[in-house]
Design a protein around this motif. Structure first.
Motif, PDB file in Angstrom:
ATOM      1  N   LYS A   1      95.532   2.692 -40.586  1.00 53.34           N
ATOM      2  CA  LYS A   1      95.754   4.103 -40.257  1.00 53.34           C
ATOM      3  C   LYS A   1      94.756   5.039 -40.952  1.00 53.34           C
TER       4      LYS A   1
ATOM      5  N   TYR B   1      91.534   1.090 -38.548  1.00 52.67           N
ATOM      6  CA  TYR B   1      92.549   1.591 -37.611  1.00 52.67           C
ATOM      7  C   TYR B   1      93.914   1.010 -37.946  1.00 52.67           C
TER       8      TYR B   1
ATOM      9  N   THR C   1      92.126   5.814 -31.235  1.00 50.08           N
ATOM     10  CA  THR C   1      92.065   6.326 -32.614  1.00 50.08           C
ATOM     11  C   THR C   1      92.149   7.848 -32.628  1.00 50.08           C
TER      12      THR C   1
ATOM     13  N   TYR D   1      92.186   6.750 -39.815  1.00 48.76           N
ATOM     14  CA  TYR D   1      91.624   7.064 -38.498  1.00 48.76           C
ATOM     15  C   TYR D   1      90.234   7.695 -38.574  1.00 48.76           C
ATOM     16  N   GLU D   2      89.996   8.511 -39.579  1.00 50.93           N
ATOM     17  CA  GLU D   2      88.671   9.149 -39.693  1.00 50.93           C
ATOM     18  C   GLU D   2      87.594   8.096 -39.896  1.00 50.93           C
TER      19      GLU D   2
ATOM     20  N   TRP E   1      95.089   9.904 -34.290  1.00 53.67           N
ATOM     21  CA  TRP E   1      94.648  10.619 -35.488  1.00 53.67           C
ATOM     22  C   TRP E   1      95.220  12.040 -35.490  1.00 53.67           C
TER      23      TRP E   1
END
Length: 840
Positions: free
Chosen positions: A170, A167, A209, A172-173, A213
Motif C-alpha cells: 500500500k 503496491y 494504483t 501507492y506513491e 491511492w
C-alpha cells in the motif's frame, strides 16, 4: 593460495550440489558466504585480473542469494565488495590498454557487471524500504541502457516487480513511480521491449494504483493509464477496469454505457460481462445495467451458460424490489425448462437458491402465501416421483407455510411427500411432530419426539449428508418442547425435555431444560399430587443438576456466576419442596439434603450458611422422628446413624456461622445437643456419658432442656436411669433458684424424679436410697408450704406415695421407718384443700 583454492572448490561444490538438489537455497547461500569471504581475505595488494573477475562474480552471486532469501541486510556488504572490485578491474584494464578502442571495449565489459550490481542494490534497497537509494541505482542503470540496450526488458520488469511489491504494501506513491518507470523504460527500445501485453499489464496496475491511492485526486491519471493500456493491448481486465474508473469518477450514463458496450465488440467471456453488470448495479446504475443485460443474450446466444444472464437479471430485479418482473422471468425459465431450454445444473442450483432466499424473506415477513408461490416455482423443476433430499427440505418449508395459514390438510400432503423423499431426516420428523401437536394428537406427537431423539443420537455419532450435527437435534427438541408448552400439551413437552436433560452437553441449555421440566412436574404435583412425579423430580432432575454442577468447573462457557445462579435456583426449589412435604417425612428429609448439597456450589455467605444449617438440622430431626416409629432395629440403627452424620456436618457449619454475628437467642446449640443425645442414647453409644459431662457444666442450660434429656434417656430403646436422674436433679435445682418458683413445672419434675427413684411396689430399697427419696419429698413439702399454687393432685400424689412407702415398710417389720413415712404422708395431708376431709 591453498586457502583460496579451498574456497573456490567449496564454491564449485555448492554450485554442483545445487544442480542435484542436495543442499537447500539457504545452505547454498551460507556456503557462498563462506567461500566469498575466504577469497576476499586472500586478496593481495595487486591481485591479477582473473582473481578480481572471480571476486566480482562471487560477491554478486552471494549478494543476490541473500536478497532472494529475504536477507537484504546481509547482501549489501557483498554488493559493495563487488562494486569496489569492478572499480579495481576498470583501473587495471585502463592501465594495460593501448588506445581509445581498447578503452571502449574495457568500459563496455565492465558496464555489464556494474549494471547487474546496481540492479541488485536497487532490489536490496526496495526490500529494506530505502526508496531514494533504489531510485538512484535504477536511474544509473537507465542511463547505461544507451549502451546496454539488451537489458531494457530486464530493467523494465525489475521496475514492474518493484511496483507490484510496493503496491501490495500500500505504498501507492512509490508504486506509481516504479510502474511509470517500467512503462517508460519499456518504450525506450522496441527491439528489446517487454512487449505490448506486458506494457498493458503495467499500465493496468498503474491505473489501479492511482484508483486506490486517491480516487478523487488521480482519477484522470487512472483513466489516461487504462486508455493507454487498452491501446497497447486490449484485454477484458482493461475494459472492466475502465468501467470501474468511470463509475468512480461519476461519469455520465452515456459514457458508462459506451464503455460497457465495448465488451460486446471484443472477445470477452460472458462472466466478464456479468461481473461488469454487477459492478454497474453496485454503483446504482440500474438503467445502464438492465440495458446491458438485455443486449447480452443476442451476443452469447450460442453459449451454454446463457441462463446465467437471466439469473442475474432476476437477481437485479429482486434487489430493486421489482418482484413482478422477476416472477415473469422465472416463469419464462420454467416454460423453457419444459420446452428443451433447460438451464445447466450449476445455473439451476443457483436459481433454486434465489427462489428459496426470496421465499424465506417472505416467510420471515409472515407473508406465507407469497413464500409458497416462490417455493412452488422451485417445485416446478422437479420431476413427479423424484427422490431428492432438497425436495424433502422444500416440502418441509412449504408445510410450515401451510401450518401458519391453518391449511393442515395441505401441510400433511407436503410432509407426506417429504417423508417419501427423506424419511430418516430429523427435520421431517419435526414436521410430523408440529402437525400432531396442532391436531392435539398426543400419541403421535410423543412418537415423533421419540423418533427425533433416536435420530439425534445417531447425529451425535456421525454427521449426515446435510452436515447436521448433534446440536441441531438438541435445538429441534428444545423447539419441540417449546411448541408443546405453547399448545398446553405438557405430556409431550415432558418427553422432549426428558431427552434433553439426558443428552445435552451445553450447560446453559441443560439447566434451561431441567428448570422447565421441574416447573412442569411441580405444577402436576400441586394439581394432582402425583407420587411418581415427585420421585422423578427427586431421583432424576435434581440429581442431574447436582451432577452437572459438579462437572461444570472445567467448562469454559459456563462461568462461575452462572453456576452459582443455577445452584441457588435448584436449592431454593428443593427447600420449598421439603417444606411442602411435611406430611411425608422421607421426602421432606431427602429434599432438605438435596438443598444442602446444591447449596455447596454457592458462596458461603451468611444466608447460605444459615440455609445449610437448617437443612441439616431438619434432616436429622426427620431421621430421629422416623426412628421413633415402629421400624425394625436395623432400620432404627441406620436412621440414628444418619442423624449423627447430619449433626456432625451441621456442627462444623454452626461453628463458622457463629463467627459472623450474635446468635444468643438462636436455639441451634440446644437442638444439636438434644438431637445428638437422642441419637447416641438410642444407639447405646458408649461415648454418651462423655458428651453429658460437658453439658452438666454449662451454666446457661435451661430447665426444659434438662427435662427433655431426662425423658429421652428413658425412651425406648434407650435406658439411662442414672443420666435421667441427674438431669432431673439439675432441673430441680434450677427450679429452686428461680426468684418465683413455678410450682406446676416443679411438681412435674419432682414427680418424675420420685417415680424414677422409688418404683411402685419396691420393698427392698436400701437405707441410702430411701434417704435420697426422703430428701426429694422434703423438697416438695418445702415448696408446697411456701406457695398456694402447687397443684392439689400433685400434693395428693406425694401424700399417697409417702403413706404407701410407710405401709410397705410396715409389712416388712420396719416399724420406725413406717412411722416416719406415714408421718410424712400426714404432713402432706395437712396441705390438701378440698380433698383433705376425704383422706383424714
Amino acid at each position: 593460495t591453498q586457502v583460496e583454492e579451498a574456497a573456490v572448490s567449496l564454491w564449485n561444490w555448492a554450485v554442483t550440489k545445487h544442480m542435484s538438489s542436495v543442499v537447500s537455497d539457504e545452505q547454498r547461500a551460507k556456503l557462498r558466504f563462506v567461500a566469498c569471504r575466504l577469497v576476499c581475505l586472500c586478496e593481495g595488494s595487486d591481485p591479477p585480473e582473473g582473481t578480481i573477475r572471480r571476486q566480482i562474480l562471487m560477491s554478486m552471486k552471494t549478494g543476490k542469494g541473500w536478497i532472494d532469501l529475504g536477507r537484504a541486510d546481509l547482501a549489501d556488504g557483498f554488493l559493495e565488495i563487488a562494486m569496489s572490485s569492478i572499480e579495481k578491474l576498470y583501473a587495471k584494464l585502463l592501465n594495460g590498454s593501448d588506445g581509445e578502442a581498447d578503452t571502449y571495449v574495457h568500459k563496455a565489459d565492465v558496464e555489464k557487471n556494474l549494471f547487474k550490481v546496481l540492479s541488485y542494490q536497487a532490489e536490496s534497497a526496495v526490500a529494506q524500504g530505502d526508496f531514494q537509494k533504489a531510485v538512484t541505482c535504477v536511474q544509473r542503470c537507465r542511463d547505461m541502457l544507451i549502451r546496454l540496450t539488451k537489458e531494457t526488458c530486464y530493467l523494465s520488469i525489475l521496475c514492474y516487480n518493484f511496483g507490484v511489491e510496493t503496491y501490495e504494501c500500500k505504498r501507492y506513491e512509490q508504486s506509481s513511480f516504479w510502474l511509470s518507470q517500467s512503462y517508460d523504460i519499456g518504450k525506450m527500445d522496441t527491439k528489446y521491449s517487454i512487449g505490448k501485453e506486458m506494457q498493458a499489464k503495467v499500465l493496468r496496475l498503474l491505473a489501479t494504483t492511482y484508483l486506490e491511492w486517491d480516487c478523487s485526486l488521480y482519477l484522470d491519471k487512472a483513466l489516461k493509464a487504462i486508455n493507454l493500456a487498452n491501446q497497447e493491448n486490449l484485454h477484458p481486465a482493461g475494459l472492466f477496469l475502465k468501467v470501474k474508473i468511470l463509475l468512480k469518477s461519476g461519469a455520465s450514463d452515456e459514457d458508462t454505457s459506451s464503455a460497457v458496450a465495448e465488451f460486446l465488440h471484443h472477445d470477452v467471456s460472458l462472466d466478464f460481462c456479468l461481473n461488469a453488470a454487477k459492478l454497474l448495479l453496485e454503483h446504482g446504475r440500474e438503467s445502464v445495467a438492465f440495458d446491458f443485460l438485455r443486449s447480452l443474450p443476442e451476443r452469447y446466444e450460442s453459449s451454454p451458460d446463457l441462463g446465467k444472464i437471466t439469473l442475474l437479471h432476476i437477481e437485479f430485479l429482486l434487489q430493486n424490489n421489482r418482484e413482478l418482473l422477476a416472477k415473469q422471468k422465472v416463469e419464462e425459465i420454467i416454460i423453457g425448462h419444459y420446452t428443451g431450454k433447460q438451464l445447466l445444473p450449476e445455473a439451476l442450483n443457483r436459481l433454486h437458491v434465489i427462489l428459496w432466499d426470496r421465499a424465506a424473506r417472505h416467510y420471515e415477513a409472515k407473508s406465507y402465501s407469497e413464500a409458497l408461490q416462490w417455493y412452488n416455482y422451485s417445485v416446478s423443476f422437479y420431476i413427479p416421483g423424484q427422490i431428492d433430499q432438497n425436495l424433502a427440505k422444500l416440502q418441509r418449508n412449504m408445510a410450515s407455510c401451510y401450518l401458519h395459514l391453518k391449511q393442515v390438510d395441505k401441510a400433511k400432503e407436503a410432509v407426506k411427500e417429504a417423508e417419501r423423499c427423506d424419511p430418516n431426516s430429523i427435520f421431517t420428523k419435526f414436521s410430523v411432530y408440529k402437525i400432531a401437536v396442532m391436531e392435539k394428537d398426543t400419541d403421535k406427537a410423543v412418537e415423533a419426539v421419540i423418533e427425533m431423539g433416536k435420530l439425534a443420537e445417531k447425529l451425535s455419532q456421525h454427521e449426515d449428508k446435510l452436515g447436521v450435527d448433534e446440536n441441531t437435534g438438541n435445538n429441534l427438541l428444545s423447539l419441540a418442547a417449546q411448541i408443546a408448552l405453547e399448545n398446553e400439551q405438557q405430556v409431550v413437552a415432558v418427553k422432549a425435555l426428558e431427552y434433553l436433560s439426558e443428552h445435552l452437553q451445553d450447560c446453559q441449555q441443560l439447566f434451561a431444560a431441567l428448570k422447565c421440566l421441574v416447573r412442569i412436574l411441580l405444577s402436576k404435583i400441586m394439581a394432582e399430587n402425583e407420587e411418581k412425579s415427585v420421585s422423578y423430580v427427586l431421583n432424576n432432575m435434581f440429581s442431574a443438576a447436582h451432577k452437572r454442577l459438579a462437572e461444570s468447573f472445567t467448562e469454559e462457557k459456563f462461568t462461575g456466576d452462572m453456576r452459582i445462579l443455577e445452584a441457588h435456583w435448584f436449592r431454593k426449589v428443593a427447600w420449598n419442596l421439603a417444606v411442602q412435604f411435611r406430611g411425608c417425612p422421607k421426602k421432606m428429609r431427602d429434599f432438605f439434603l438435596l438443598s444442602f448439597k446444591l447449596s455447596q456450589f454457592c458462596p458461603s455467605d451468611k444466608a447460605v450458611l444459615l440455609a445449610q444449617k437448617t437443612c441439616l438440622l431438619m434432616a436429622a430431626a426427620v431421621d430421629l422422628e422416623m426412628g421413633r416409629q415402629q421400624v425394625s432395629p436395623s432400620e432404627q440403627t441406620e436412621l440414628f446413624t444418619q442423624a449423627l452424620q447430619h449433626l456432625q456436618a451441621c456442627k462444623e457449619i454452626w461453628k463458622v456461622l457463629k463467627l459472623t454475628g450474635d446468635f444468643a437467642k438462636d436455639p441451634t446449640d440446644t437442638l444439636l445437643l438434644l438431637y445428638e443425645f437422642e441419637a447416641r442414647s438410642k444407639l447405646n453409644d458408649p461415648t454418651l456419658h462423655n458428651l453429658m459431662e460437658s453439658v452438666w457444666e454449662q451454666p446457661q442450660i435451661e430447665v426444659k432442656t434438662l427435662e427433655i434429656i431426662a425423658s429421652l434417656a428413658m425412651e425406648s430403646p434407650a435406658r439411662y436411669p442414672v443420666l435421667c436422674k441427674k438431669a432431673l436433679k439439675s432441673a430441680l435445682n434450677l427450679h429452686r433458684k428461680q426468684t418465683v418458683i413455678d410450682a406446676v413445672k416443679f411438681s412435674k419434675c419432682l414427680n418424675s424424679l420420685i417415680n424414677l427413684s422409688l418404683p411402685t411396689g419396691l420393698t427392698d430399697l436400701d437405707a441410702c436410697g430411701l434417704q435420697e427419696v426422703w430428701d426429694y419429698f422434703e423438697d416438695g413439702l418445702s415448696v408446697v408450704s411456701s406457695t398456694d399454687t402447687y397443684p392439689e393432685m400433685e400434693i395428693l400424689w406425694l401424700m399417697t406415695r409417702a403413706w404407701n412407702t410407710g405401709i410397705f415398710q410396715y409389712t416388712v417389720g420396719k416399724y420406725k421407718e413406717a412411722e416416719q413415712w406415714c408421718g410424712l404422708g400426714m404432713r402432706f395431708l395437712g396441705r390438701l384443700g378440698s380433698l383433705k376431709k376425704s383422706y383424714e
